[in-house]
Design an enzyme around this catalytic site. Structure first.
Site, PDB file in Angstrom:
ATOM      1  N   HIS A 192      21.078   0.310 -15.317  1.00  0.00           N
ATOM      2  CA  HIS A 192      22.116  -0.543 -14.722  1.00  0.00           C
ATOM      3  C   HIS A 192      23.506   0.093 -14.806  1.00  0.00           C
ATOM      4  O   HIS A 192      23.851   0.764 -15.783  1.00  0.00           O
ATOM      5  CB  HIS A 192      22.118  -1.926 -15.387  1.00  0.00           C
ATOM      6  CG  HIS A 192      20.932  -2.761 -14.985  1.00  0.00           C
ATOM      7  ND1 HIS A 192      20.464  -3.826 -15.724  1.00  0.00           N
ATOM      8  CD2 HIS A 192      20.108  -2.664 -13.909  1.00  0.00           C
ATOM      9  CE1 HIS A 192      19.414  -4.352 -15.121  1.00  0.00           C
ATOM     10  NE2 HIS A 192      19.169  -3.664 -14.021  1.00  0.00           N
ATOM     11  N   HIS A 197      25.988  -6.394 -25.044  1.00  0.00           N
ATOM     12  CA  HIS A 197      26.881  -7.454 -24.538  1.00  0.00           C
ATOM     13  C   HIS A 197      27.227  -8.474 -25.618  1.00  0.00           C
ATOM     14  O   HIS A 197      26.389  -8.776 -26.480  1.00  0.00           O
ATOM     15  CB  HIS A 197      26.231  -8.211 -23.367  1.00  0.00           C
ATOM     16  CG  HIS A 197      26.067  -7.392 -22.125  1.00  0.00           C
ATOM     17  ND1 HIS A 197      27.041  -7.315 -21.157  1.00  0.00           N
ATOM     18  CD2 HIS A 197      25.048  -6.605 -21.705  1.00  0.00           C
ATOM     19  CE1 HIS A 197      26.627  -6.524 -20.171  1.00  0.00           C
ATOM     20  NE2 HIS A 197      25.416  -6.076 -20.482  1.00  0.00           N
ATOM     21  N   ASP A 221      26.499  -0.942 -15.361  1.00  0.00           N
ATOM     22  CA  ASP A 221      27.427  -1.223 -16.472  1.00  0.00           C
ATOM     23  C   ASP A 221      27.026  -0.462 -17.740  1.00  0.00           C
ATOM     24  O   ASP A 221      27.693  -0.554 -18.762  1.00  0.00           O
ATOM     25  CB  ASP A 221      27.557  -2.731 -16.737  1.00  0.00           C
ATOM     26  CG  ASP A 221      26.256  -3.391 -17.153  1.00  0.00           C
ATOM     27  OD1 ASP A 221      25.212  -3.125 -16.516  1.00  0.00           O
ATOM     28  OD2 ASP A 221      26.269  -4.182 -18.130  1.00  0.00           O
ATOM     29  N   HIS A 222      25.927   0.318 -17.652  1.00  0.00           N
ATOM     30  CA  HIS A 222      25.489   1.139 -18.784  1.00  0.00           C
ATOM     31  C   HIS A 222      25.559   2.639 -18.472  1.00  0.00           C
ATOM     32  O   HIS A 222      25.378   3.461 -19.357  1.00  0.00           O
ATOM     33  CB  HIS A 222      24.058   0.761 -19.184  1.00  0.00           C
ATOM     34  CG  HIS A 222      23.948  -0.671 -19.640  1.00  0.00           C
ATOM     35  ND1 HIS A 222      23.710  -1.014 -20.949  1.00  0.00           N
ATOM     36  CD2 HIS A 222      24.106  -1.833 -18.956  1.00  0.00           C
ATOM     37  CE1 HIS A 222      23.711  -2.347 -21.048  1.00  0.00           C
ATOM     38  NE2 HIS A 222      23.947  -2.858 -19.851  1.00  0.00           N
ATOM     39  N   HIS A 224      19.075   2.076 -20.159  1.00  0.00           N
ATOM     40  CA  HIS A 224      18.461   1.708 -18.870  1.00  0.00           C
ATOM     41  C   HIS A 224      19.462   1.970 -17.747  1.00  0.00           C
ATOM     42  O   HIS A 224      20.609   2.297 -18.003  1.00  0.00           O
ATOM     43  CB  HIS A 224      17.953   0.263 -18.884  1.00  0.00           C
ATOM     44  CG  HIS A 224      19.019  -0.796 -18.972  1.00  0.00           C
ATOM     45  ND1 HIS A 224      19.813  -0.957 -20.081  1.00  0.00           N
ATOM     46  CD2 HIS A 224      19.430  -1.730 -18.076  1.00  0.00           C
ATOM     47  CE1 HIS A 224      20.650  -1.969 -19.879  1.00  0.00           C
ATOM     48  NE2 HIS A 224      20.451  -2.457 -18.672  1.00  0.00           N
ATOM     49  N   HIS A 233      13.482  -6.093 -19.323  1.00  0.00           N
ATOM     50  CA  HIS A 233      14.744  -6.247 -18.576  1.00  0.00           C
ATOM     51  C   HIS A 233      14.718  -5.282 -17.385  1.00  0.00           C
ATOM     52  O   HIS A 233      14.969  -5.667 -16.252  1.00  0.00           O
ATOM     53  CB  HIS A 233      15.910  -5.949 -19.521  1.00  0.00           C
ATOM     54  CG  HIS A 233      17.256  -5.975 -18.874  1.00  0.00           C
ATOM     55  ND1 HIS A 233      17.838  -7.136 -18.401  1.00  0.00           N
ATOM     56  CD2 HIS A 233      18.162  -4.987 -18.631  1.00  0.00           C
ATOM     57  CE1 HIS A 233      19.037  -6.848 -17.892  1.00  0.00           C
ATOM     58  NE2 HIS A 233      19.252  -5.553 -18.022  1.00  0.00           N
ATOM     59  N   ASP A 288      20.112  -3.958 -23.209  1.00  0.00           N
ATOM     60  CA  ASP A 288      20.024  -5.345 -22.735  1.00  0.00           C
ATOM     61  C   ASP A 288      18.654  -5.959 -23.025  1.00  0.00           C
ATOM     62  O   ASP A 288      18.202  -6.849 -22.310  1.00  0.00           O
ATOM     63  CB  ASP A 288      20.290  -5.415 -21.220  1.00  0.00           C
ATOM     64  CG  ASP A 288      21.760  -5.198 -20.886  1.00  0.00           C
ATOM     65  OD1 ASP A 288      22.584  -5.085 -21.811  1.00  0.00           O
ATOM     66  OD2 ASP A 288      22.084  -5.144 -19.682  1.00  0.00           O
TER      67      ASP A 288
END
Ligand SMILES: [Zn+2]
Ligand SMILES: [Zn+2]
Length: 255
Positions: free
Chosen positions: A54, A167, A56-57, A52, A107, A129
């Site tokens: 975001h 995570h 941090d990905h 996805h 999410h 996530d």
């Protein structure tokens, strides 16, 4: 094939899967920790899988693409271009392995998971996530009904499937899970095991679908014990979707 969780930021894992020569990485939020492992092990990066959009990905995607790796990501999301757009039902062939794309909105609206049914010693799931050990992702772009549907799809995968979450949220998720199901003996045992692992600095992941079905309240919202517990907080929660939504809201405020 070897599976390595590369830690990044506070609690992310960038999953690397390799055969001693070639590697794929999932959700590289940062490039440097991945480059380090590739150099150490003398690996060539063949593919980057993104679940996805975001940051941090995706933060390391552009830099890692310079190695010549092909980027795969959800067709419906804004992933750093160029990438091969994927959607549920699609079959990818990477490093000689079959990976199935599963749509798991909730999410984010276009979130996908990647499932390798023939991986040894057991199937592999890269779920970003969406599913965490003992928990699930927050609903930023989807509805509770969508997330419940997505998790139900993942929960139906074979028992031994290794669940590679993005995570390390396990311990805080389990504190909440025990508030929901204080009498769940599997959950009590699993918490003790995860506490031991974290004390030694070892990841609690990958988990398995079998474990998650026994301990994760978000895969158990259809069970009477979970529904009853949720109704103490929200007496109006009648259907399974209501129970799931109330569970997610309860977790959002849980300290
Ligand atoms: Zn996310
Ligand atoms: Zn994340």
């Amino acid at each position: 094939m070897n599976l390595i969780p590369i830690p990044a930021f506070d609690d992310n894992y960038l999953w690397l899967w390799h055969d001693g020569h070639q590697a794929l990485v999932v959700d590289p939020g940062a490039a440097e920790p991945v480059m380090q492992v590739l150099r150490q092990l003398g690996l060539k990066l063949s593919a980057i899988l993104v679940t996805h959009h975001h940051a941090d990905h995706t933060g390391g995607v552009d830099e890692l693409r310079q190695t010549g790796a092909t980027v795969y990501g959800p067709e419906a999301e804004a992933i750093p271009e160029p990438f091969i757009g994927c959607q549920g039902g699609q079959i990818l062939s990477i490093l000689g392995h079959t990976l199935e794309v599963i749509d798991v909105p909730g999410h984010t609206a276009g979130h996908v998971a990647y499932y390798a049914p023939q991986a040894q010693p057991s199937p592999l799931l890269f779920c970003g996530d969406t599913l965490f050990s003992g928990g699930c992702g927050r609903l930023f772009e989807g509805t509770p009904a969508q997330m419940l549907d997505s998790l139900t799809r993942l929960s139906a995968l074979p028992d031994p499937t290794r669940v590679c979450c993005a995570h390390e949220y396990t311990l805080s998720n389990l504190r909440f899970a025990l508030a929901v199901e204080p009498d769940n003996a599997d959950l009590q045992r699993y918490q003790a095991e995860c506490l031991r692992l974290r004390e030694q600095g070892v990841p609690t992941l990958p988990s398995t679908i079998q474990v998650e079905r026994r301990i994760n309240p978000f895969l158990r919202s259809g069970l009477p014990a979970v529904a009853q517990s949720v109704r103490h907080h929200d007496p109006k929660a009648m259907t399974e979707v209501d129970v799931f939504a109330a569970l997610r809201a309860w977790k959002n405020n849980f300290r």
